[in-house]
Write a protein that holds these residues in place. Structure first.
Motif, mmCIF file in Angstrom:
data_model
loop_
_atom_site.group_PDB
_atom_site.id
_atom_site.type_symbol
_atom_site.label_atom_id
_atom_site.label_comp_id
_atom_site.label_asym_id
_atom_site.label_seq_id
_atom_site.Cartn_x
_atom_site.Cartn_y
_atom_site.Cartn_z
ATOM 1 N N ALA A 11 0.903 -1.364 -0.133
ATOM 2 C CA ALA A 11 -0.266 -0.124 -0.082
ATOM 3 C C ALA A 11 0.908 1.459 -0.218
ATOM 4 N N ALA A 12 2.075 1.315 0.797
ATOM 5 C CA ALA A 12 2.764 2.102 0.866
ATOM 6 C C ALA A 12 3.389 2.442 -0.690
ATOM 7 N N LEU A 13 3.805 1.441 -1.268
ATOM 8 C CA LEU A 13 4.540 1.498 -2.629
ATOM 9 C C LEU A 13 3.545 2.305 -3.609
ATOM 10 N N LEU A 14 2.454 1.556 -3.584
ATOM 11 C CA LEU A 14 1.229 2.224 -4.518
ATOM 12 C C LEU A 14 0.859 3.797 -4.262
ATOM 13 N N THR A 15 0.572 3.752 -2.891
ATOM 14 C CA THR A 15 0.076 5.502 -2.645
ATOM 15 C C THR A 15 1.128 6.049 -3.094
ATOM 16 N N ALA A 16 2.257 5.765 -2.630
ATOM 17 C CA ALA A 16 3.524 6.955 -2.820
ATOM 18 C C ALA A 16 3.779 7.025 -4.330
ATOM 19 N N THR A 17 3.515 6.030 -5.208
ATOM 20 C CA THR A 17 3.580 5.931 -6.619
ATOM 21 C C THR A 17 2.728 6.825 -7.264
ATOM 22 N N LEU A 18 1.248 6.817 -6.934
ATOM 23 C CA LEU A 18 0.091 7.656 -7.310
ATOM 24 C C LEU A 18 0.423 9.128 -6.902
ATOM 25 N N ILE A 19 0.883 9.446 -5.699
ATOM 26 C CA ILE A 19 0.884 10.570 -5.530
ATOM 27 C C ILE A 19 1.822 11.500 -6.182
ATOM 28 N N ALA A 20 3.035 10.570 -6.221
ATOM 29 C CA ALA A 20 4.379 11.299 -7.065
ATOM 30 C C ALA A 20 3.958 11.248 -8.540
ATOM 31 N N LEU A 21 3.187 10.474 -9.140
ATOM 32 C CA LEU A 21 2.791 10.602 -10.558
ATOM 33 C C LEU A 21 1.785 11.755 -10.930
ATOM 34 N N ILE A 22 1.032 11.952 -10.110
ATOM 35 C CA ILE A 22 0.132 12.973 -10.176
ATOM 36 C C ILE A 22 0.940 14.402 -10.107
ATOM 37 N N ALA A 23 1.630 14.290 -8.839
ATOM 38 C CA ALA A 23 2.515 15.690 -8.738
ATOM 39 C C ALA A 23 3.434 15.750 -9.981
ATOM 40 N N GLY A 24 3.973 14.651 -10.478
ATOM 41 C CA GLY A 24 5.123 14.869 -11.569
ATOM 42 C C GLY A 24 4.128 15.282 -12.763
ATOM 43 N N LEU A 25 3.058 14.828 -13.297
ATOM 44 C CA LEU A 25 2.295 15.111 -14.225
ATOM 45 C C LEU A 25 2.203 16.561 -14.257
ATOM 46 N N SER A 26 1.824 17.324 -12.975
ATOM 47 C CA SER A 26 1.636 18.842 -12.878
ATOM 48 C C SER A 26 2.717 19.625 -13.079
ATOM 49 N N ILE A 27 4.029 19.033 -12.507
ATOM 50 C CA ILE A 27 5.146 19.778 -12.483
ATOM 51 C C ILE A 27 5.674 19.660 -13.934
ATOM 52 N N GLY A 28 5.527 18.624 -14.842
ATOM 53 C CA GLY A 28 6.099 18.531 -16.156
ATOM 54 C C GLY A 28 4.931 19.079 -17.138
ATOM 55 N N GLY A 29 3.996 19.285 -16.834
ATOM 56 C CA GLY A 29 2.937 19.927 -17.624
ATOM 57 C C GLY A 29 1.892 18.966 -18.391
ATOM 58 N N ALA A 30 2.418 17.492 -18.259
ATOM 59 C CA ALA A 30 1.696 16.646 -19.057
ATOM 60 C C ALA A 30 0.344 16.314 -18.879
ATOM 61 N N GLY A 31 0.142 16.951 -17.491
ATOM 62 C CA GLY A 31 -1.590 16.669 -17.102
ATOM 63 C C GLY A 31 -2.419 17.827 -17.655
ATOM 64 N N ALA A 32 -1.737 18.947 -18.061
ATOM 65 C CA ALA A 32 -2.529 19.935 -18.311
ATOM 66 C C ALA A 32 -3.510 19.908 -19.658
ATOM 67 N N GLU A 33 -4.403 20.512 -19.649
ATOM 68 C CA GLU A 33 -5.327 20.480 -20.748
ATOM 69 C C GLU A 33 -4.673 20.905 -22.168
ATOM 70 N N ARG A 34 -4.594 20.114 -23.314
ATOM 71 C CA ARG A 34 -4.211 20.504 -24.386
ATOM 72 C C ARG A 34 -5.044 21.561 -25.203
ATOM 73 N N ALA A 35 -4.198 22.388 -25.843
ATOM 74 C CA ALA A 35 -4.944 23.298 -26.564
ATOM 75 C C ALA A 35 -5.559 22.638 -27.957
ATOM 76 N N LEU A 36 -5.017 21.474 -28.486
ATOM 77 C CA LEU A 36 -5.386 21.019 -29.578
ATOM 78 C C LEU A 36 -5.515 19.500 -29.366
ATOM 79 N N LEU A 37 -6.693 18.986 -29.876
ATOM 80 C CA LEU A 37 -6.898 17.381 -29.811
ATOM 81 C C LEU A 37 -6.671 16.835 -28.341
ATOM 82 N N ASP A 38 -7.362 17.803 -27.269
ATOM 83 C CA ASP A 38 -7.229 17.241 -26.024
ATOM 84 C C ASP A 38 -7.981 16.150 -25.642
ATOM 85 N N PRO A 39 -7.304 14.754 -25.257
ATOM 86 C CA PRO A 39 -8.206 13.420 -25.198
ATOM 87 C C PRO A 39 -9.051 13.399 -24.039
ATOM 88 N N GLY A 40 -9.044 14.463 -23.169
ATOM 89 C CA GLY A 40 -9.816 14.243 -21.691
ATOM 90 C C GLY A 40 -9.082 13.901 -20.808
#
Length: 661
Positions: A11-40
Motif C-alpha cells: 500500500a505504501a508503494l502504490l500510494t507513493a507511486t500515485l501521489i508522485a505520478l500526479i504531482a509529476g504530471l503537474s510539474i512537467g505539464g503533461a497533466g494540463a489540458e491541451r490546446a489541440l486534440l485534448d483526449p480528456g
C-alpha cells in the motif's frame, strides 16, 4: 514479523507511486489540458497511470523470478510464493499493457472509445502499421505468454525459460524510449533497457521479500535478504548509471535541470535514488545482521515499508517523465523538416569526422550496456581471484591479465572508434567484427572464467542454486555438450561468417538496433566456443586430440581466407543502399572500402587463428613432456621392469628361433 506488513508495504508503494505520478504530471505539464486534440482527463491521467502499473508489475515479475532462480530453495514454500507472485505480476502486466495500448490509440487518434467498425479498423491499423502500436501489441503478447509460463512451470531449471521470457518483456518498452532514427537511439535504448531491468530486480526483489518473510524463519530471512542485497547493489549501479545517460541524452544543457519541468523531475528522481542508495547501505551494513532477532525483524518490516515508499516516489516520477516533453527532441531529424546529410537520414546520427589514425584514439561512441558488462565482468573476476588468495589458493597472474585484456578490448570495441565508424565504413565494421569473433574470445578463454567461478564460489547447502550450481548444471546439459563439441564449434565459427554476410541477416544487423546487438553477442559466443574447444582450460565434455585440433584450425583458416578473398575481390557492394548511400566526402569509395574489409578478414583476421595454432602446439608439447615425465617416474619406481620384460621377451623369441633352425 508484523502481520500487517503484507498490506502496509504494498500500500505504501502504490500510494507513493500515485501521489508522485500526479504531482509529476503537474510539474512537467503533461497533466494540463491541451490546446489541440485534448483526449480528456481520463486519458491524460489514465495513460500514465496504466504505464506506471506496467513498470511496477514488470518489476514484480522480473524481480520475483530472479529471486526464485538465484536466492531461494526450489523445494521450499518460499519459491512457491515467489512463483505465485510472478504469475500475479505477469497477469497484471498483461492487463495494464492492454490498457496502455487502448489509451495510447485513443490519445493519438483523437477518437473516443467505441465499439463501431471504424474504431476497430483504426486500432488494427495502429498495431500493425505504426511502430508504437506494434511495440505495445508485442508487449501485450509477451506478457500473456509469460503469464501462462508462470502458472505452468515450477521446476527449477525450466524457471530459466520463464525468466528469459520475463526479461523479453522489457525490450518493447526500451525501444519506445527513443524514436528509431533519432540521434543517440542505440545508446538510449540500451540505457533504458539497463534501467528497466535494474529497477525491476531492485523493486521486484524487495516486494517478494515482503511476502516470503512470513513463510521462513528469521535466520533464513536474514540469509535471503543478504543475497537480495547483493543483487540490489548491482541493480543500483545500473539504474544510477543509466539514469545519468538518459538525462544527458534528453537535456540540452545543465541549466535545463532547473528551468524545465523535465529537468525538475530528473532532479526529484535523482534525489529519491540517492535516498534509496543510503537505505540500501544501511540495510547491508546494519540491518541484515539484526534480522534474526525479534527487534531486528520488526525494524526490517518498517525499513522495507519506508524503502518501498521511496521506490514508489521514484516510480511515480519516472512515469511522469515518460509523459513530459523533453528539452531535446526525440524525433528523428528527418521528421523535423530540417536539411540533413544522407548518413543522418539513414542512421539518425551525424556523419563523424574523417577517419584518421588519431581517430582511433579521439573518437568515442559510448554504450552503457556494454560498459557495464565490461565493468562487472572485470570486477567479478577480480573478486574471485581475491577470494582465492584470501583462503590461500593460488591463481595464475597470466590468466588474470588475459581476462582483463579481453574486457578492455571488448570495452574499446563497443565504445571506441570501431563503434563510432562501423555504420559508415565497411572496413571498420569488419575490423570490429574480427575483434568480436577472434581476438576478444581468445583473451577471455585464456582467462579460464569457469574454472575460477567453480573454485571461487561456495557450494550452497540450503537447496538453492548459486553460481557454482548453475555452472555445474550448465556444462553438463546436452545443449552444452553440443555447442562445445569441437566439430560444432568449428562449423559454427566458420559458417556464421558466410551466413551472416551473404543473407539478409547483415541488413538486419546494420539497420536494426536489436540486430546489431544480436551480431555482437552471437559472434562473441561463436568465437569463444571455438577458442574454448581448441585451447580452453575450462572443463568441457570433449576435445579433439591435438593432431586433429591442428587440422581443424587449418581448415577454419582456409575457410576464413576464402571468405576474405571473396569479399576482397567482389564486384557487388554489400548493402549498397546503406554503405553506398552515406554521402561520405572522405575516405575510400564504398566498393574499395569493402574490398579493404575483405583484406582485413583475410589478413588481420588470420593472426588470432595463427596464435591459436601456436598455443595448441605449445600445449601439445607440454602434454608430451608431462607424459614423458610420468613414464620416467613410473620406470624409476619399477626399476625399468617394463623394459626388462620386453628384453626378456625378445631373448626368449631369439632362443626359440635358434632351436627351429
Amino acid at each position: 514479523m508484523p502481520r500487517h506488513l503484507r498490506i502496509l508495504a504494498p500500500a505504501a508503494l502504490l500510494t507513493a507511486t500515485l501521489i508522485a505520478l500526479i504531482a509529476g504530471l503537474s510539474i512537467g505539464g503533461a497533466g494540463a489540458e491541451r490546446a489541440l486534440l485534448d483526449p480528456g482527463t481520463v486519458v491524460r491521467y489514465g495513460n500514465p497511470i496504466a504505464r506506471t502499473l506496467v513498470n511496477v508489475s514488470m518489476a514484480g515479475l522480473i524481480g520475483s523470478l530472479v529471486m526464485a532462480v538465484w536466492a531461494l530453495a526450489s523445494e521450499k514454500r518460499e519459491t512457491r510464493i515467489a512463483m505465485d507472485f510472478a504469475a500475479g505480476s505477469a497477469a497484471a502486466l498483461t492487463i495494464s499493457s492492454g490498457a496502455v495500448l487502448m489509451l495510447t490509440y485513443v490519445d493519438i487518434s483523437g477518437l473516443s472509445f467505441s465499439g463501431d467498425a471504424a474504431f476497430g479498423a483504426g486500432l488494427a491499423q495502429f498495431v500493425t502499421e505504426v511502430e508504437l502500436g506494434s511495440l505495445w501489441l508485442i508487449e501485450l503478447l509477451l506478457a500473456a505468454v509469460t503469464t501462462v509460463l508462470c502458472f505452468a512451470i515450477r521446476e527449477r531449471r525450466l524457471t530459466l525459460v520463464v525468466l528469459v521470457a520475463a526479461l523479453a518483456t522489457a525490450l518493447p518498452l526500451a525501444q519506445q524510449g527513443h524514436a528509431a532514427g533519432a540521434s543517440g537511439h542505440a545508446q538510449a535504448v540500451n540505457s533504458l533497457l539497463v534501467h528497466l531491468v535494474g529497477a525491476s530486480v531492485w523493486l521486484g526483489g524487495l516486494l517478494v521479500l515482503v511476502f516470503i518473510a512470513f513463510a521462513v524463519e528469521r535466520t533464513r530471512l536474514a540469509e535471503i535478504v543478504a543475497r537480495y542485497s547483493t543483487l540490489a547493489l548491482f541493480a543500483f549501479v545500473g539504474v544510477a548509471a543509466s539514469g545519468v545517460v538518459s538525462a544527458w541524452l534528453r537535456l540540452g544543457q545543465p541549466s535545463e535541470l532547473f528551468t524545465t519541468g523535465y529537468g525538475q523531475l530528473v532532479m526529484l528522481k535523482t534525489g529519491s535514488l540517492l535516498v534509496l542508495g543510503v537505505l540500501g547501505a544501511v540495510q547491508r551494513r546494519r540491518l541484515i545482521p539484526r534480522i534474526a532477532t525479534t527487534n531486528g525483524s520488526r525494524a526490517f518490516a518498517w525499513f522495507v515499508t519506508i524503502e518501498l515508499a521511496v521506490m514508489g516516489v521514484a516510480s511515480g516520477v519516472a512515469g511522469a517523465l515518460g509523459r513530459t516533453e523533453t528539452p531535446v527532441s526525440l524525433e528523428p531529424a528527418r521528421d523535423q523538416g530540417s536539411t540533413i546529410s544522407p548518413a543522418e537520414w539513414l542512421t539518425g546520427d551525424p556523419l563523424p569526422p574523417e577517419l584518421t589514425a588519431m581517430s582511433y584514439v579521439t573518437e568515442w561512441k559510448f554504450d552503457l550496456a556494454w560498459t557495464l558488462v565490461c565493468v562487472f565482468g572485470a570486477a567479478l573476476y577480480l573478486a574471485g581471484v581475491w577470494r582465492l588468495r584470501r583462503r590461500g589458493d593460488a591463481w595464475p597472474v597470466g590468466r588474470t591479465i588475459a581476462w582483463l585484456l579481453g574486457m578492455a578490448l571488448l570495452f574499446y570495441t563497443t565504445n571506441g572508434a570501431f563503434n563510432a565508424y562501423e555504420q559508415y565504413l565497411f572496413s571498420v565494421h569488419m575490423l570490429g567484427h574480427m575483434m568480436f569473433t577472434m581476438l576478444i574470445p581468445l583473451a577471455l578463454v585464456l582467462g579460464a572464467p569457469v574454472t575460477l567461478a567453480l573454485r571461487g564460489t561456495e557450494k550452497r547447502r540450503d537447496g538453492s542454486w548459486g553460481g557454482r550450481e548453475w555452472i555445474m548444471w550448465g556444462v553438463q546439459t546436452p545443449f552444452s555438450k553440443l555447442v562445445t563439441h569441437p566439430a560444432f564449434a568449428a562449423v559454427n565459427f566458420a559458417g556464421s561468417l558466410w551466413l551472416f554476410y551473404f543473407t539478409g541477416i547483415v541488413r538486419w544487423a546494420a539497420v536494426e538496433h536489436l540486430g546489431h546487438q544480436w551480431m555482437i553477442i552471437h559472434f562473441l559466443i561463436s568465437g569463444y566456443l571455438f577458442s574454448l574447444s581448441m585451447i580452453g582450460i575450462d572443463p568441457v565434455p570433449y576435445r579433439f586430440p591435438y593432431p586433429l585440433r591442428i587440422v581443424t584450425l587449418f581448415a577454419t583458416m582456409a575457410s576464413h581466407a576464402f571468405f576474405g578473398v571473396t569479399i576482397m575481390t567482389g564486384d557487388n557492394l554489400i548493402l549498397a543502399d546503406w554503405y553506398g548511400a552515406m554521402g561520405r566526402t572522405w575516405g575510400a569509395p564504398p566498393l574499395e572500402d569493402q574490398n579493404t574489409g575483405g583484406g582485413i578478414a583475410w589478413g588481420i583476421g588470420e593472426l588470432p587463428t595463427l596464435a591459436l595454432a601456436l598455443i595448441v602446439a605449445m600445449q601439445w608439447s607440454r602434454t608430451d613432456a608431462k607424459e614423458q615425465k610420468r613414464r620416467d617416474r613410473a620406470e624409476d619406481r619399477s626399476g625399468d621392469a617394463e623394459l626388462h620384460a620386453y628384453n626378456e621377451m625378445l631373448a626368449t623369441q631369439a632362443k626359440r628361433d635358434a632351436r627351429l633352425r
